[in-house]
Motif scaffolding. Structure first.
Motif, PDB file in Angstrom:
ATOM      1  N   GLU A 154       9.637 -13.024 -39.868  1.00 34.51           N
ATOM      2  CA  GLU A 154       9.434 -13.030 -38.421  1.00 34.51           C
ATOM      3  C   GLU A 154       9.774 -14.430 -37.940  1.00 34.51           C
ATOM      4  O   GLU A 154       9.406 -15.408 -38.593  1.00 34.51           O
ATOM      5  CB  GLU A 154       7.986 -12.717 -38.059  1.00 34.51           C
ATOM      6  CG  GLU A 154       7.566 -11.315 -38.469  1.00 34.51           C
ATOM      7  CD  GLU A 154       6.241 -10.915 -37.827  1.00 34.51           C
ATOM      8  OE1 GLU A 154       5.443 -11.822 -37.490  1.00 34.51           O
ATOM      9  OE2 GLU A 154       6.018  -9.702 -37.645  1.00 34.51           O
ATOM     10  N   ALA A 155      10.464 -14.544 -36.816  1.00 35.03           N
ATOM     11  CA  ALA A 155      10.902 -15.868 -36.373  1.00 35.03           C
ATOM     12  C   ALA A 155      11.058 -15.895 -34.861  1.00 35.03           C
ATOM     13  O   ALA A 155      11.237 -14.858 -34.228  1.00 35.03           O
ATOM     14  CB  ALA A 155      12.228 -16.215 -37.030  1.00 35.03           C
TER      15      ALA A 155
ATOM     16  N   LYS B 260       5.299  -9.334 -29.219  1.00 36.28           N
ATOM     17  CA  LYS B 260       4.412 -10.325 -29.825  1.00 36.28           C
ATOM     18  C   LYS B 260       4.963 -11.731 -29.631  1.00 36.28           C
ATOM     19  O   LYS B 260       6.171 -11.948 -29.678  1.00 36.28           O
ATOM     20  CB  LYS B 260       4.327 -10.022 -31.329  1.00 36.28           C
ATOM     21  CG  LYS B 260       3.025 -10.383 -31.966  1.00 36.28           C
ATOM     22  CD  LYS B 260       2.865  -9.698 -33.317  1.00 36.28           C
ATOM     23  CE  LYS B 260       3.626 -10.413 -34.401  1.00 36.28           C
ATOM     24  NZ  LYS B 260       3.401  -9.805 -35.736  1.00 36.28           N
ATOM     25  N   THR B 261       4.105 -12.701 -29.424  1.00 34.32           N
ATOM     26  CA  THR B 261       4.580 -14.079 -29.314  1.00 34.32           C
ATOM     27  C   THR B 261       3.864 -14.963 -30.310  1.00 34.32           C
ATOM     28  O   THR B 261       2.739 -14.690 -30.727  1.00 34.32           O
ATOM     29  CB  THR B 261       4.331 -14.658 -27.899  1.00 34.32           C
ATOM     30  OG1 THR B 261       2.923 -14.536 -27.628  1.00 34.32           O
ATOM     31  CG2 THR B 261       5.129 -13.936 -26.852  1.00 34.32           C
ATOM     32  N   PHE B 262       4.545 -16.010 -30.717  1.00 33.38           N
ATOM     33  CA  PHE B 262       3.943 -17.062 -31.537  1.00 33.38           C
ATOM     34  C   PHE B 262       3.484 -18.148 -30.604  1.00 33.38           C
ATOM     35  O   PHE B 262       4.278 -18.692 -29.842  1.00 33.38           O
ATOM     36  CB  PHE B 262       5.004 -17.693 -32.446  1.00 33.38           C
ATOM     37  CG  PHE B 262       5.153 -17.010 -33.754  1.00 33.38           C
ATOM     38  CD1 PHE B 262       4.054 -16.727 -34.546  1.00 33.38           C
ATOM     39  CD2 PHE B 262       6.419 -16.679 -34.212  1.00 33.38           C
ATOM     40  CE1 PHE B 262       4.223 -16.111 -35.776  1.00 33.38           C
ATOM     41  CE2 PHE B 262       6.586 -16.065 -35.429  1.00 33.38           C
ATOM     42  CZ  PHE B 262       5.491 -15.778 -36.216  1.00 33.38           C
TER      43      PHE B 262
ATOM     44  N   VAL C 137       8.918 -12.650 -30.881  1.00 34.91           N
ATOM     45  CA  VAL C 137       9.198 -12.596 -32.310  1.00 34.91           C
ATOM     46  C   VAL C 137      10.463 -11.799 -32.591  1.00 34.91           C
ATOM     47  O   VAL C 137      10.627 -10.678 -32.101  1.00 34.91           O
ATOM     48  CB  VAL C 137       7.998 -11.954 -33.043  1.00 34.91           C
ATOM     49  CG1 VAL C 137       8.364 -11.650 -34.482  1.00 34.91           C
ATOM     50  CG2 VAL C 137       6.807 -12.892 -32.980  1.00 34.91           C
ATOM     51  N   LEU C 138      11.346 -12.377 -33.391  1.00 34.82           N
ATOM     52  CA  LEU C 138      12.573 -11.702 -33.821  1.00 34.82           C
ATOM     53  C   LEU C 138      12.400 -11.197 -35.243  1.00 34.82           C
ATOM     54  O   LEU C 138      11.788 -11.870 -36.081  1.00 34.82           O
ATOM     55  CB  LEU C 138      13.740 -12.698 -33.786  1.00 34.82           C
ATOM     56  CG  LEU C 138      14.022 -13.372 -32.440  1.00 34.82           C
ATOM     57  CD1 LEU C 138      15.023 -14.508 -32.624  1.00 34.82           C
ATOM     58  CD2 LEU C 138      14.536 -12.340 -31.434  1.00 34.82           C
ATOM     59  N   LYS C 139      12.972 -10.015 -35.500  1.00 35.90           N
ATOM     60  CA  LYS C 139      12.981  -9.456 -36.854  1.00 35.90           C
ATOM     61  C   LYS C 139      14.326  -8.789 -37.081  1.00 35.90           C
ATOM     62  O   LYS C 139      14.971  -8.379 -36.118  1.00 35.90           O
ATOM     63  CB  LYS C 139      11.934  -8.340 -36.980  1.00 35.90           C
ATOM     64  CG  LYS C 139      10.517  -8.751 -37.094  1.00 35.90           C
ATOM     65  CD  LYS C 139       9.730  -7.484 -37.405  1.00 35.90           C
ATOM     66  CE  LYS C 139       8.245  -7.700 -37.210  1.00 35.90           C
ATOM     67  NZ  LYS C 139       7.498  -6.477 -37.579  1.00 35.90           N
TER      68      LYS C 139
END
Lengths: 401, 401
Positions: A34-35, A69-71, A81-83
């Motif tokens: 996740e990034a 979703k956020t970090f 979030v990127l996947k």
């Protein structure tokens, strides 16, 4: 923002750089699990703006998805979030072994999403028929993949023998010599997909490397115990292929020059002592009983049947002898035993470890070194094959968009 | 135009680039044999002006010389010919084997300019004494080198065992365990030179690669037959060192698990069948007769002495058995036999080739494949060791100016 078509003229430099960066960003998302865009930018050393543009392209072409979703744990604005996508580009792996065919579809993250296997005696039919049968199973897997919105972009065949440029040069246990397996398979498959081929142990070793939790052991010898005994060496995370692509044939290392004849034309090869048929025969079970025979062997060993236990122990001891030579020659961090050896480890491993202890000159295999272990996976060759297709797509996503 | 001292702070970038380019230009001159500034510029992709400036620095610091000779065959103005210097920076290699010490000084081009060797039983004395003796021989070589205006900038030791970080972990035939050979040697050498250590077969294999005319065979297995049997694998021009630096120990591959005890603690190792002592003993010659014994063996074989011929043939056949396993595992282009095997080839090679023909599964070793051959060099380990020192200097000449 569509990807440009691949160009080969000199002016392609800018495209080439963008294609390269597109892969960098995709692999950063892939490896990170996740990034965020900011995290990717920091990791690959590109500007945030450049990364955002590349991520757009990856989102458009379906390689990457974005969640709500956020970090917020990191510095700066929280990012979404990127996947890598669970749908879209995928890989198809097909293992054609002596007495089974196994098919696997993996998604971009390497997860195995479709699995099919059939037990069938592939020695009994001509190669074209065997490969047509495998192609039929592969077509069923493509159907299941479509239901999951997965689109395999290529096939890799895993074959039990010496493979070079799509051709099986030698697969002694199948009785194949100079069989153009890739071509025969492609012809039988309804869908026009690029087909590659490789040795099954090579692909199982890559699966072990990528998914088996090998961890820091990036230099290991892998053995796949089946009717034949295949092998592969991974050195610092890369396969050792040898000068002609034929490295790893540990099954044909000689144990006794005057031993039983082997289908390869030699005598006393390891396969004749530690292959599936040899172990079954020594245990008093029909050597052609295949998987049910192996289940019977294991259940007899669990019941302390002396003959079964002794048969496995003797195979382990011979395996250990040959492994000690391979370890002296190659100095791997570990030896990983796959295929039929996985479930036989309780009886197989102690005598093998004893030979390694006694005979490895470095002393690094003494006592309870923990260097000899069972593979973490089953059915690994087809998964390794599928993952290799995915790896090609990760290396140049623009070519698969 | 003196080279700047090495700097490690971030601002060093410009220096780093210049140092790198200095090495590029030096290696272009080295690899080309004879070259002009224009030729070097074309080869390394730098401007003529940049190359001229770097060449000035290399001329100043004595790495390169210029001859009056000119090339006029190429386009543009004729240029004077550049060569690496025959004087100045050099390498010192010292092989400490079981029954001899051999020393070599090579110049920048890799030519061996000083050679010294002494036969001496190194099993008889404690390690410190053996290494002091080797250091004394090395000092004599340094004296000879000085007379030739050669200045060795480092020493590399070649040792018959498992070597890691300057320490001999295991050299069974010397009886050394955990001997800090590099340190002991450095202490005994009058001159303060950096000392590195490596396995002797590794260094002999590198010598074969660099000077033996291996040509396109950049993936080969090298065997050094001595009292022990050492081995090394070169893969695409690089040594395979294994996970801990202990790869190549083919002398301890098991031939017969119940065979004669080996000094390594195992039984039936190849060394017990194809090592120098085993062959001498089988031929009815004193196994400790060393070089004179080997000369006697060869002369008896030339005179068709049945026992001598049979002893070598049996060793060849056992060697071929073990080699067939190694070839199945590693798929090299060639196997190169060095040390005592070189002169025994007429009797040794045919039975070894027969086993390879019969047992290598790829079929690439069938018939008269020409893949099994004698090494081109003698005394190769010390030359490889010296050349490795030179290679370090070629990689960063500014550090040695």
């Amino acid at each position: 923002m569509r990807s440009n078509p691949p160009r080969l003229e000199p002016k392609a430099d800018k495209d080439t750089v963008r294609r390269h960066n597109l892969s960098l960003v995709l692999r950063a998302v892939h490896d990170g699990g996740e990034a965020t865009r900011a995290g990717v930018a920091a990791r690959v050393g590109l500007t945030r703006a450049a990364v955002s543009s590349l991520v757009e392209q990856l989102l458009d072409s379906g390689f990457v998805t974005e969640s709500g979703k956020t970090f917020s744990g990191q510095a700066g604005r929280p990012g979404t979030v990127l996947k890598v996508a669970r749908t879209g580009v995928a890989g198809l792996g097909v293992e054609v072994n002596i007495d089974y065919v196994s098919v696997c579809v993996t998604d971009l993250s390497g997860d195995d999403r479709v699995r099919l296997a059939e037990h069938t005696d592939n020695r009994a039919a001509p190669p074209a028929e065997v490969l047509a049968h495998a192609a039929a199973l592969a077509s069923r897997a493509l159907g299941s993949a479509a239901e999951l919105d997965l689109r395999p972009v290529g096939v890799r065949l895993a074959l039990p023998g010496l493979v070079s440029g799509g051709t099986v040069r030698q697969a002694p246990n199948l009785g194949w010599n100079g069989v153009a397996a890739g071509e025969l398979f492609a012809r039988a498959l309804a869908r026009p997909l690029p087909v590659g081929s490789d040795n099954e142990a090579n692909l199982a070793a890559l699966a072990e490397l990528w998914f088996g939790g090998v961890g820091r052991e990036r230099t290991f010898l892998y053995l796949s115990g089946e009717i034949g005994v295949g092998g592969a060496l991974v050195l610092g995370g890369e396969l050792l292929r040898g000068a002609h692509g034929f490295a790893g044939e540990i099954g044909h290392v000689v144990v006794d020059p005057a031993g039983p004849a082997c289908r390869c034309g030699s005598r006393g090869c390891l396969e004749q002592y530690a292959g599936q048929r040899a172990v079954l025969r020594a245990a008093g079970i029909d050597e052609n009983a295949g998987l049910p025979g192996m289940a019977e062997l294991e259940s007899r060993a669990r019941a302390d049947d002396t003959r079964a236990v002794e048969a496995i122990r003797r195979a382990g001891s011979t395996l250990g002898l040959v492994l000690s030579g391979a370890v002296n020659l190659l100095d791997p961090d570990a030896v990983v035993l796959g295929g039929i050896y996985r479930t036989l480890m309780p009886w197989l491993a102690p005598p093998a470890a004893r030979e390694l202890d006694r005979r490895v000159v470095s002393g690094l295999w003494s006592g309870d070194s923990g260097r000899l272990r069972a593979s973490s996976l089953t059915g690994d060759a087809s998964r390794g094959a599928a993952a290799l297709v995915v790896r090609d797509a990760l290396a140049d996503p623009a070519a698969y968009a």
